[in-house]
Design a protein around this motif. Structure first.
Motif, mmCIF file in Angstrom:
data_model
loop_
_atom_site.group_PDB
_atom_site.id
_atom_site.type_symbol
_atom_site.label_atom_id
_atom_site.label_comp_id
_atom_site.label_asym_id
_atom_site.label_seq_id
_atom_site.Cartn_x
_atom_site.Cartn_y
_atom_site.Cartn_z
ATOM 1 N N LYS A 256 33.298 48.613 -1.680
ATOM 2 C CA LYS A 256 34.729 48.852 -1.880
ATOM 3 C C LYS A 256 35.553 47.910 -1.024
ATOM 4 N N VAL A 257 35.184 47.792 0.226
ATOM 5 C CA VAL A 257 35.788 46.799 1.115
ATOM 6 C C VAL A 257 34.659 46.008 1.736
ATOM 7 N N CYS A 258 34.905 44.754 2.022
ATOM 8 C CA CYS A 258 33.824 43.867 2.434
ATOM 9 C C CYS A 258 34.140 43.190 3.765
ATOM 10 N N ASP A 259 34.570 43.993 4.771
ATOM 11 C CA ASP A 259 34.799 43.486 6.122
ATOM 12 C C ASP A 259 35.720 42.271 6.153
ATOM 13 N N GLY A 260 36.675 42.218 5.243
ATOM 14 C CA GLY A 260 37.629 41.129 5.252
ATOM 15 C C GLY A 260 37.090 39.800 4.774
ATOM 16 N N ILE A 261 35.894 39.790 4.169
ATOM 17 C CA ILE A 261 35.313 38.532 3.684
ATOM 18 C C ILE A 261 35.854 38.233 2.292
ATOM 19 N N ASP A 262 36.252 36.991 2.081
ATOM 20 C CA ASP A 262 36.699 36.547 0.766
ATOM 21 C C ASP A 262 35.467 36.122 -0.025
ATOM 22 N N ILE A 263 35.145 36.859 -1.077
ATOM 23 C CA ILE A 263 33.918 36.598 -1.818
ATOM 24 C C ILE A 263 33.958 35.229 -2.501
ATOM 25 N N TRP A 264 35.143 34.816 -2.938
ATOM 26 C CA TRP A 264 35.242 33.483 -3.546
ATOM 27 C C TRP A 264 35.002 32.400 -2.485
ATOM 28 N N GLY A 265 35.492 32.647 -1.275
ATOM 29 C CA GLY A 265 35.226 31.717 -0.186
ATOM 30 C C GLY A 265 33.749 31.655 0.162
ATOM 31 N N VAL A 266 33.068 32.810 0.099
ATOM 32 C CA VAL A 266 31.619 32.835 0.346
ATOM 33 C C VAL A 266 30.886 32.012 -0.706
ATOM 34 N N LEU A 267 31.299 32.157 -1.956
ATOM 35 C CA LEU A 267 30.667 31.386 -3.028
ATOM 36 C C LEU A 267 30.897 29.888 -2.829
ATOM 37 N N LYS A 268 32.085 29.512 -2.381
ATOM 38 C CA LYS A 268 32.361 28.092 -2.139
ATOM 39 C C LYS A 268 31.471 27.553 -1.019
ATOM 40 N N GLU A 269 31.256 28.362 0.022
ATOM 41 C CA GLU A 269 30.386 27.930 1.113
ATOM 42 C C GLU A 269 28.948 27.769 0.619
ATOM 43 N N ASP A 281 26.160 35.648 -10.969
ATOM 44 C CA ASP A 281 26.857 35.551 -9.687
ATOM 45 C C ASP A 281 28.373 35.539 -9.890
ATOM 46 N N LEU A 282 28.834 34.775 -10.866
ATOM 47 C CA LEU A 282 30.269 34.713 -11.141
ATOM 48 C C LEU A 282 30.781 36.057 -11.647
ATOM 49 N N CYS A 283 29.977 36.743 -12.436
ATOM 50 C CA CYS A 283 30.374 38.085 -12.877
ATOM 51 C C CYS A 283 30.481 39.032 -11.690
ATOM 52 N N ASN A 284 29.590 38.890 -10.711
ATOM 53 C CA ASN A 284 29.655 39.742 -9.526
ATOM 54 C C ASN A 284 30.899 39.451 -8.705
ATOM 55 N N VAL A 285 31.320 38.182 -8.660
ATOM 56 C CA VAL A 285 32.557 37.841 -7.956
ATOM 57 C C VAL A 285 33.749 38.529 -8.614
ATOM 58 N N ILE A 286 33.816 38.465 -9.946
ATOM 59 C CA ILE A 286 34.908 39.123 -10.680
ATOM 60 C C ILE A 286 34.812 40.632 -10.498
ATOM 61 N N ARG A 287 33.599 41.155 -10.555
ATOM 62 C CA ARG A 287 33.412 42.607 -10.422
ATOM 63 C C ARG A 287 33.896 43.098 -9.055
ATOM 64 N N PHE A 288 33.724 42.289 -8.031
ATOM 65 C CA PHE A 288 34.209 42.655 -6.694
ATOM 66 C C PHE A 288 35.722 42.865 -6.704
ATOM 67 N N TYR A 289 36.456 41.940 -7.325
ATOM 68 C CA TYR A 289 37.918 42.056 -7.358
ATOM 69 C C TYR A 289 38.352 43.245 -8.212
ATOM 70 N N VAL A 290 37.653 43.481 -9.308
ATOM 71 C CA VAL A 290 38.006 44.621 -10.164
ATOM 72 C C VAL A 290 37.766 45.928 -9.426
ATOM 73 N N LYS A 291 36.639 46.017 -8.706
ATOM 74 C CA LYS A 291 36.319 47.246 -7.982
ATOM 75 C C LYS A 291 37.326 47.521 -6.880
ATOM 76 N N ASN A 292 37.873 46.450 -6.308
ATOM 77 C CA ASN A 292 38.860 46.609 -5.248
ATOM 78 C C ASN A 292 40.295 46.573 -5.775
ATOM 79 N N GLU A 293 40.452 46.838 -7.084
ATOM 80 C CA GLU A 293 41.753 46.940 -7.737
ATOM 81 C C GLU A 293 42.567 45.659 -7.568
#
Length: 512
Positions: A256-269, A281-293
């Motif tokens: 639900k919350v990910c310790d302030g980590i930007d998942i898109w930034g993690v993917l870029k790294e 992986d890209l679907c999981n990135v989108i799913r993260f944003y959807v889950k966190n409204e």
């Protein structure tokens, strides 16, 4: 003859013999393929009588002793002393027990909890009496056994005392110990302590250790540490593990919350480290944003995917974005995404239609939702029960729709053979009660019970209240008997309505 000539002649004979042997091997293999039994039965050079199963005279006594040991442990009792059986089996053939024999004994002891108390005696005997270098696989087995048996303290002790058994621990036993620590939910400081002590023991982590750490940390949701470990893994000179990258993104998408980590930034790294993301992986990135409204952020990720050329989004990506936008009420963006996926040539599936119809119903655009069902059937995508349920709920909720339209839609569902459920019947009964159609609601409830469904207490209470207002006490008593048979407890409103109806009935009788 000179020495050089003699040497040259010997080399020539040697080469001829080699060619002869090669020819015989080739001919023999060819003959065996065509089932030439003659050469095998009439061979000039029979097998040496010494090339038997027990060719090595030194291992022959050990094999006999091992067979005796196995035979002696087949029907043993829990009180049997396996150490004495081990020593007797090998002493009878005048040889010393082997590490494999001790491993067999330990394996046998661990299978029965009543014999676990013999394990320390076996280890003491190996430490004090035997002089062989104990193989590491014995300790990895016991460390894992202690971990599964919730004896982590013994696993710690055994790992750090391995040198006393003339065994140098390696990363294999270290990985098993780390797995045990995570399995038994120990504090992460224990892992750090073990890693520091391992450096003093000249045990250095390898790629497999990083994989285990990342996997177990993802299991308990410590994603931030996993990202740091991923960078440390590459900095240490190991190859980037694609499965670990996917696991980290998948774990983040479920939080639900990910310790302030930007998942898109993690993917870029990860991409900078050389990782090529997969579609999941890209679907999981989108799913993260959807889950966190954050459906709009999910849409931005979708656009970045297209602009950067990482990957062409598929229908699953569009479904996730569409669902996130509808959950946030971003209707204009949702319409644009739905139109875009149609223009891009993607074929909507049942999930796409269900999500979009749900958005239309939330906007009270029930007419458009009904037309969308017709479009689905024309395009060969058969609506499912959830599709009809969403529209039925919207019809009953809408004040603009007539009750006849709702009943007509419900009748179509029956004709199409859809599997109705208790929620659908409950929605219809509540709708009829609100529209004052008490008789039809009463009949619908009987139909519902006849189908094997149990109405909720709220449905009974609403219908009983309306029947009491009309003075239909016999129907009320019938509903109460159904509630008793179905173990449904009437609400306070039902009893109040019934008491009021009975008092009114008594007043009317007294006035007569």
């Amino acid at each position: 003859m000179s020495t050089f000539s003699l040497l040259k002649k010997k080399m020539s004979l040697f080469r001829q013999s080699i060619r002869g042997i090669t020819f015989i091997q080739h001919f023999s293999s060819h003959s065996s393929n065509v089932n030439n039994y003659y050469l095998r039965q009439k061979r000039k050079w029979p097998h040496s009588p010494y090339k038997t199963k027990y060719q090595d005279q030194e291992t022959f006594p050990h094999q006999l002793a091992m067979q005796k040991l196995i035979q002696s442990t087949k029907n043993m009792s829990p009180k049997t002393n396996l150490l004495s059986i081990l020593i007797d089996s090998f002493s009878s053939y005048k040889c010393n027990p082997t590490p494999n024999a001790y491993f067999f004994i330990l394996n046998t002891l661990t299978k029965n909890p009543t014999t676990w108390d013999q394990i320390p005696h076996i280890l003491d005997h190996i430490h004090n009496v035997e002089d062989f270098n104990t193989p590491e696989y014995i300790f990895t087995y016991l460390i894992k056994f202690y971990g599964v048996s919730d004896k982590t303290n013994l696993a710690f002790e055994l790992f750090f005392t391995m040198p006393c058994f003339r065994c140098n621990p390696s990363v294999k036993s270290l990985n098993v110990l780390i797995w045990v620590i995570f399995k038994n939910n120990y504090d992460l400081r224990f892992v750090l302590l073990v890693l520091v002590k391992c450096q003093l023991m000249n045990i250095w982590v390898e790629e497999s250790t990083f994989k285990i750490l990342i996997k177990e940390l993802c299991r308990i949701g410590k994603v931030k540490i996993c990202v740091d470990l991923l960078n440390l893994m590459v900095d240490s000179g190991f190859n980037l593990d694609g499965n670990s990258c996917s696991l980290i993104l998948c774990t983040m998408s479920g939080l639900k919350v990910c310790d302030g980590i930007d998942i898109w930034g993690v993917l870029k790294e990860m991409r900078k480290l050389g990782y090529i993301p997969k579609r999941v992986d890209l679907c999981n990135v989108i799913r993260f944003y959807v889950k966190n409204e954050k459906g709009v952020d999910g849409l931005l990720v979708l656009n970045k995917m297209k602009m950067s050329g990482i990957m062409v989004p598929d229908i699953v990506c569009y479904n996730l974005v569409l669902n996130g936008l509808i959950l946030e009420g971003e209707w204009n963006y949702a319409d644009e995404v739905f139109d875009e996926l149609l223009v891009s040539g993607l074929v909507p599936d049942i999930v796409t239609y269900n999500v979009y119809i749900n958005g239309l119903c939330k906007q009270n655009k029930v007419d458009e939702a009904l037309r969308m069902i017709g479009c689905m059937e024309d395009l060969g995508c058969k609506p499912e029960t959830n599709t009809y349920y969403t529209i039925l709920e919207a019809l009953c909720r809408s004040n603009e729709m007539l009750s006849s339209a709702t009943k007509e839609f419900f009748g179509q569902m029956k004709l199409k053979g859809l599997q109705l459920n208790a929620h659908m019947y409950g929605i219809m009964i509540d709708c009829m009660i609100r529209n004052g159609e008490v008789d039809e609601a009463y009949n619908m409830l009987h139909e519902m019970v006849g189908m094997g469904f149990v109405p909720q207490s709220v449905t009974f209470d609403g219908l009983i209240y309306c029947l009491c207002e009309r003075g239909l006490l016999s129907e009320v008593m019938e509903l109460l008997s159904i509630m008793v048979a179905k173990n449904v407890v009437p609400g306070i409103g039902s009893w109040e309505a019934l008491v009021q109806a009975l008092s009114n009935s008594a007043k009317e009788d007294s006035s007569k």
